[in-house]
Design a protein around this motif. Structure first.
Motif, mmCIF file in Angstrom:
data_model
loop_
_atom_site.group_PDB
_atom_site.id
_atom_site.type_symbol
_atom_site.label_atom_id
_atom_site.label_comp_id
_atom_site.label_asym_id
_atom_site.label_seq_id
_atom_site.Cartn_x
_atom_site.Cartn_y
_atom_site.Cartn_z
ATOM 1 N N THR A 196 -24.156 46.145 -9.276
ATOM 2 C CA THR A 196 -23.438 46.222 -10.599
ATOM 3 C C THR A 196 -22.232 46.544 -10.275
ATOM 4 O OG1 THR A 196 -24.939 45.895 -12.292
ATOM 5 C CG2 THR A 196 -22.829 46.301 -12.942
ATOM 6 N N ILE A 197 -22.159 47.766 -9.592
ATOM 7 C CA ILE A 197 -20.672 48.413 -9.151
ATOM 8 C C ILE A 197 -20.064 47.854 -8.251
ATOM 9 C CG2 ILE A 197 -21.452 50.591 -10.364
ATOM 10 C CD1 ILE A 197 -21.977 51.604 -7.461
ATOM 11 N N HIS A 198 -20.964 47.087 -7.420
ATOM 12 C CA HIS A 198 -20.037 46.472 -6.262
ATOM 13 C C HIS A 198 -19.803 44.929 -6.505
ATOM 14 C CE1 HIS A 198 -22.253 49.512 -3.779
ATOM 15 N NE2 HIS A 198 -21.054 49.404 -3.101
ATOM 16 N N GLN A 199 -20.308 44.376 -7.609
ATOM 17 C CA GLN A 199 -20.252 43.100 -8.107
ATOM 18 C C GLN A 199 -20.780 42.220 -6.873
ATOM 19 O OE1 GLN A 199 -18.575 41.500 -11.526
ATOM 20 N NE2 GLN A 199 -19.813 43.395 -11.652
ATOM 21 N N LEU A 200 -22.004 42.440 -6.256
ATOM 22 C CA LEU A 200 -22.617 42.137 -5.238
ATOM 23 C C LEU A 200 -24.001 41.358 -5.585
ATOM 24 C CD1 LEU A 200 -21.001 43.354 -2.083
ATOM 25 C CD2 LEU A 200 -20.289 41.163 -3.368
ATOM 26 N N ALA A 201 -24.558 40.693 -5.061
ATOM 27 C CA ALA A 201 -25.922 40.075 -4.943
ATOM 28 C C ALA A 201 -26.359 39.972 -3.352
ATOM 29 C CB ALA A 201 -26.143 39.219 -5.974
ATOM 30 N N LYS A 202 -27.369 40.269 -2.928
ATOM 31 C CA LYS A 202 -27.668 40.146 -1.335
ATOM 32 C C LYS A 202 -29.125 39.875 -1.504
ATOM 33 C CE LYS A 202 -24.226 42.539 0.955
ATOM 34 N NZ LYS A 202 -23.812 43.270 2.105
ATOM 35 N N PHE A 203 -29.465 38.886 -0.582
ATOM 36 C CA PHE A 203 -30.915 38.419 -0.508
ATOM 37 C C PHE A 203 -31.422 37.819 0.765
ATOM 38 C CE2 PHE A 203 -28.030 35.060 -1.291
ATOM 39 C CZ PHE A 203 -28.189 33.965 -0.450
ATOM 40 N N HIS A 204 -32.626 38.152 1.090
ATOM 41 C CA HIS A 204 -33.054 37.508 2.384
ATOM 42 C C HIS A 204 -33.424 36.233 2.514
ATOM 43 C CE1 HIS A 204 -34.017 41.886 3.764
ATOM 44 N NE2 HIS A 204 -33.855 42.066 2.257
ATOM 45 N N THR A 205 -33.018 35.821 3.833
ATOM 46 C CA THR A 205 -33.316 34.348 4.168
ATOM 47 C C THR A 205 -33.649 34.461 5.457
ATOM 48 O OG1 THR A 205 -31.088 33.881 5.137
ATOM 49 C CG2 THR A 205 -31.162 33.657 2.917
ATOM 50 N N SER A 206 -34.276 33.137 6.024
ATOM 51 C CA SER A 206 -34.883 33.145 7.069
ATOM 52 C C SER A 206 -33.751 33.305 8.432
ATOM 53 C CB SER A 206 -35.448 31.629 7.590
ATOM 54 O OG SER A 206 -34.494 30.731 7.356
#
Length: 218
Positions: A196-206
């Motif tokens: 939340t504090i970064h306003q980012l979402a990261k996720f794993h992909t192939s």
């Protein structure tokens, strides 16, 4: 009623058969509270205070936290099992940003329909599509769905850093400013980490790590 326990001050069993008394004694011995009564037992708390730690045993204290690390298995081509290792997820150092307390919202695709204002709520156990969003889906899709939790093909990110899953969303009638609410169950399926504090979402992909920037204030 002729059997009395002095420890619990109640009838039903003898003191020497009292399970709670035995448990209390074992815990007292384990924590060293009876060390003054039982020979050969040292108080572990007192021992930790009196015995100085060697330099090698002293805990190493970092000067600061500069990143949030998360290790998750990710799929990679050429692997017979699909999972080949771990990849680190980094967020910018906190001293280089202005921390935010705004909700994190992203956009995604339900089948081929672009949907904005998808609220990522890590504290929610529910995954919801609001009725006003459901009404805008293709008629062919809506006719095969019901208000009960139903699987919808959902995609986040853009190729090659994208991820698609069949998510079960409940259709809810509510005057919400959001179109969809995704909780921690979906985040686990999507291998997603939200800051939340970064306003980012990261996720794993192939292909590696995908990054989504919140569109809340847009």
């Amino acid at each position: 009623m002729n059997r009395f326990c002095d420890f619990q001050n109640d009838y039903g069993h003898d003191t020497y058969e009292c399970f709670n008394l035995k448990t209390a004694i074992e815990e007292a011995v384990r924590f060293g509270n009876l060390s003054h009564l039982i020979k050969g037992i040292r108080n572990p708390k007192k021992q930790r205070i009196e015995e100085p730690l060697d330099e090698e045993k002293k805990p190493q204290i970092d000067k600061g936290i500069f990143a949030i690390d998360s290790y998750q298995p990710y799929k990679k081509r050429g692997s017979s099992y699909g999972i080949t290792g771990y990849e680190e997820v980094f967020f910018p150092a906190l001293d280089t940003i202005i921390p935010s307390d705004l909700p994190v919202t992203i956009s995604g695709r339900i089948y081929n329909k672009r949907v904005h204002r998808i609220y990522l709520d890590e504290g929610s156990a529910c995954d919801v599509m609001y009725e006003h969003c459901f009404a805008q889906l293709n008629l062919a899709i809506r006719t095969h769905l019901s208000p009960a939790p139903t699987p919808l093909r959902t995609t986040i990110g853009e190729p090659p850093f994208s991820r698609t899953k069949m998510l079960k969303l409940s259709i809810v009638r509510s005057a919400s400013p959001h179109n969809i609410l995704l909780g921690r169950v979906v985040m686990q399926k999507m291998r997603m980490i939200v800051s939340t504090i970064h306003q980012l979402a990261k996720f794993h992909t192939s292909e590696g790590i995908g990054t989504l920037t919140s569109t809340y204030d847009r």
